[in-house]
Structure formats: C-alpha cells, structure tokens
Design a protein around this motif. Sequence first.
Motif, PDB file in Angstrom:
ATOM      1  N   GLU A 164     -70.882 -15.397   9.711  1.00 12.64           N
ATOM      2  CA  GLU A 164     -70.941 -16.826   9.387  1.00 12.64           C
ATOM      3  C   GLU A 164     -72.366 -17.365   9.298  1.00 12.64           C
ATOM      4  O   GLU A 164     -72.567 -18.486   8.825  1.00 12.64           O
ATOM      5  N   GLY A 165     -73.343 -16.602   9.769  1.00 14.65           N
ATOM      6  CA  GLY A 165     -74.733 -17.050   9.671  1.00 14.65           C
ATOM      7  C   GLY A 165     -75.059 -18.233  10.557  1.00 14.65           C
ATOM      8  O   GLY A 165     -75.899 -19.073  10.206  1.00 14.65           O
ATOM      9  N   LEU A 166     -74.434 -18.329  11.720  1.00 17.16           N
ATOM     10  CA  LEU A 166     -74.674 -19.440  12.641  1.00 17.16           C
ATOM     11  C   LEU A 166     -75.636 -19.021  13.742  1.00 17.16           C
ATOM     12  O   LEU A 166     -75.709 -17.856  14.108  1.00 17.16           O
ATOM     13  N   ALA A 167     -76.340 -20.016  14.276  1.00 13.44           N
ATOM     14  CA  ALA A 167     -77.240 -19.753  15.400  1.00 13.44           C
ATOM     15  C   ALA A 167     -77.265 -20.959  16.333  1.00 13.44           C
ATOM     16  O   ALA A 167     -76.838 -20.878  17.486  1.00 13.44           O
ATOM     17  N   GLN A 168     -77.746 -22.080  15.839  1.00 10.17           N
ATOM     18  CA  GLN A 168     -77.864 -23.274  16.675  1.00 10.17           C
ATOM     19  C   GLN A 168     -76.518 -23.909  16.990  1.00 10.17           C
ATOM     20  O   GLN A 168     -76.396 -24.659  17.955  1.00 10.17           O
ATOM     21  N   THR A 169     -75.507 -23.632  16.193  1.00  9.19           N
ATOM     22  CA  THR A 169     -74.236 -24.355  16.342  1.00  9.19           C
ATOM     23  C   THR A 169     -73.078 -23.444  16.730  1.00  9.19           C
ATOM     24  O   THR A 169     -71.931 -23.700  16.374  1.00  9.19           O
ATOM     25  N   ILE A 170     -73.356 -22.361  17.466  1.00  6.46           N
ATOM     26  CA  ILE A 170     -72.286 -21.490  17.955  1.00  6.46           C
ATOM     27  C   ILE A 170     -71.655 -22.150  19.182  1.00  6.46           C
ATOM     28  O   ILE A 170     -72.334 -22.396  20.184  1.00  6.46           O
ATOM     29  N   SER A 171     -70.375 -22.443  19.093  1.00  3.66           N
ATOM     30  CA  SER A 171     -69.689 -23.106  20.201  1.00  3.66           C
ATOM     31  C   SER A 171     -68.979 -22.084  21.084  1.00  3.66           C
ATOM     32  O   SER A 171     -68.901 -20.897  20.761  1.00  3.66           O
TER      33      SER A 171
END
Length: 493
Positions: A164-171
Amino acid sequence: MDSDKECDSGSESSADNDNDVFDFNIMLNAANSTERRLNAEFEVLTTDEVVELQREIIDKVNVLLKLPTSITRILLNHFKWDKERLTEKYFDGSQEEIFKGAHLINPFSKEPKVVRQNTSHDGPEECEICFLSLPPNSLTGLECGHRFCLSCWQAYLTSKIITEGLAQTISCAALGCDILVNDVIVTKLLSEESVKVKYQRLLTNSFVECNQVLRWCPAIGCTNVIKVNYFDSRQVKCKCGHVFCFGCGENWHDPVECRWLKKWILTVVSDSETLNYIAANTKQCPQCNVTIDKDGGCNYMLCRNQNCNYHFCWLCLDSWRQHDHFNCFKDNESRNACNALEMRRSSPNRYMHYYKRYANHLESMRLENKLYDTFNQKIDEMKQHYRTWIELQFLKTAVDVLCQCRQTLMYTYVFAYYLKRNNHSMLFELNQMDLESATEMLSEYLECDITSENLADIKQKVQDKYKYCEQRRTVLLDHVHEGYEKDWWDYIK
C-alpha cells in the motif's frame, strides 16, 4: 564587440580575441549574477540532508512540547509540518482534541487506557489476529491496548509498507482502531532490511510531499529536494541541471501562470484525436504538393523539387518572403479583429491555432537541442584551423538563447489561448511576433553550413541576432510581468 573581422595577422587576431573575451565575460558574469540571485532564494538538499532537516524540526518542536520524538513526528505530519501552527494550537487549544485528531493517545491523559480482556500477562496470551496462545509477554501492542504476535505484526506492517505504500498513516492492526503506529515501533518490529529501507524512504517522501517549502526534483532519476523560504511559483534549478517551476513542478513556463498551464495540459490530454492530427511531422508543399519532412527547428522551408524550389513558412504555408508571421488567431472573415465569438475557447479552430504553434516550438526546441552535438563537432574541427575555444563559444551561447526563446514562445501561446483581447494583449502579440520573427532568423543562421571561410560573417550575424532575441524576450516577459502587477490581463473563464 566593435568588430569580428578574422585575419591571419597576429596583431589583429589578438585584438579580435580580446574583444571576444571581453564580450563573452560580460555575458558570463551576467549569467552568473542571475544564477547567484536565484540560488539565494532556494537551496538543493540531498536525501540525507532532508532527513537531517526533519530531525532538526522535531527537535525544535520538542523543546517546547516535551513529547517523545515518535509522537511529535506524527503531530507534525498531522499539521503538514507547520511547526508554528502546531505549537500555537497545542498551547492555545484543547490538547485532547489535537491528539484525537492526529489519531494518538494523549500521553498526559488521566483517563485509563483501553485494556483488552486478554492482556493479563500472568498467563498465556492470545494473539487477536491468528488466535494462537503464546507465553506471557510474547505479544506487542500500542497505547490503545490491542496486542498481537510478532509474526502477525510483521506481516501486517510489510503489507502496509510494500503493497500500500504507507508509512506515516499506518494504523493499529485491530479492526476499527485508528490509533497510528509510530516509527519507533515499526522499526523495532520489522526484521527485513529492505522493508525498513522502504519505510524510511516513505517517511522522507511524506515529509517532503506535505511540506509547502519542499519539492522533489521532477527529473528522472534525481533524488534531490528543493527547499525555499516560502511557497511561490518561481524558477528553481536542481544540481542535476533540471530547471522547473517550484509551484507546480512542471518545466519553467514563464510567462503563463501555473493555473492556466494545468488547464492547458488537461485540455491537451483530453483531446488526443486532435493531437494525433496536428502532431504529424509532414506537410505538402503549397505550390507543388510534394510531401516534405521537417527535420530541423527552423520554420523556413525550401521545397527540394527541382521544378518548384518554393520558399515558404512551415507554420502558415505562405511564401517566406511575403508572409507576415500572424501569431494571433484571426478567422477567414477578418484578419484584423477578434470578436467575442472568436475568443471562445470552445472554438476548435482557435484551439488548433494555438496548439499547433505551441507544439511546433516544442518540437523545434527538441530538434535544436541536437545542435549542441553538431557544434561541439564543429568546434573540434575549427580548432584544427587554429581557432581558439573562446572564439567559437558564440555558437553555444546562440543555441542557449535560441532554446530559451523557443521555450518562452511555446508558453506564450498557452498564455494567449486564455487571454481576452484588449489593448495590452495586442501589444503582447506584437512583442510575441517580434520575438518569433527574430528567433526564426537566428535558427536559420545556425542551420547554415559553417566553415572556416565564412565563420567571420556567420559569427557577426549570429551574435547580433541572439543579442536581439534576448532583448526582445526580455521586453516580452517584462511586459507580461508588469501586466500581472497592474492587473492588465483578462482571461476567458
């Protein structure tokens, strides 16, 4: 320069070379002065310098907030890395609302954290994802109280980062929980080095993308970042050599504003069938109908049919000696007036007029860039005839000016497409016509076969013409910029 006369005599040749050096140095100093002024308005950062800048901002904010670094990072990201706005809201507003909005648990909250039924660490624990029963203290969780085994955490984080290419918004991995996972926990849980590297890159990219004073260089393969003091649509130049607009990231497009260029690009992309038609690289001679290929940047065309030899303009197909460089759109009924109907953007003929000239200058600029290689070969050849490097630098300077003029002219047609007709726009069209005429003549000179015998004559013509082109380009841009300041320009909405 007073004279560019070429002589075999040593004394006269030295005098000419001195003048060449003086003239070239004046231009070089002027160019360096402009570049120094532009560079003072921005700086180019490497990826490591961007990471260091990120740490500096976090440290400065933490002096006031006294929070863990991982929490400060998430708060700054929530406020688009505007540290002044964060500190103002933090001390003037409700801290509980700020943490909730950033999807964090307030570390100073007196309310007890959520505790799951299976978080008693005295006995075996059950992972909430795989439901395996594990020894005490084998699970890892966030402040929200949800706990999972290491294997499930790693699979979850890897999917979020790689897929998904997430980093700052991983919940949190728990269904329905929006509390964010901070970078300390992510780095601690991950074991694969490649995933960690990707995660750090995504953190850095997120920092740049949501920071108004930072922008990645859009050149292919470049990893530098441009940093400015304040957001503005301005010309910036990366260390890789790429020049672009900081406001929109497109190639530098003076004199047209970013908002109109974006509309233009959308119009061009959506009208693909029209583009396929107007992007053709061949035309028929208007006199004998022989098909002609355009393989150079100059718009002066000569039909090679021995029974024809017609000289004409590639753009309008009129006789080269008689055509008047009509650069503003006029229909067949009147070549001297443009009424409201003619200025409608929905007119396909009007769009074709402006796009055809825009595309022509774009293609000419691409072709003329090849002249650099041609002239480098020519310079090597001329050196064998005892020509000095300085003496031949007028060729490179001329091509630099030519490409700059092509680029400016290309974007003037985007500007003109959205422009309503008034007295100021008519003056703009005259300046545009003058620059276009001078640019075509300079292009024609540079495509001549330059030899040691005709070098002196060509050099004088080329130098005079590129100086005139640069002068007309400056006049055109100054007029447009003055119009922006004094609100002269009316646009077709």
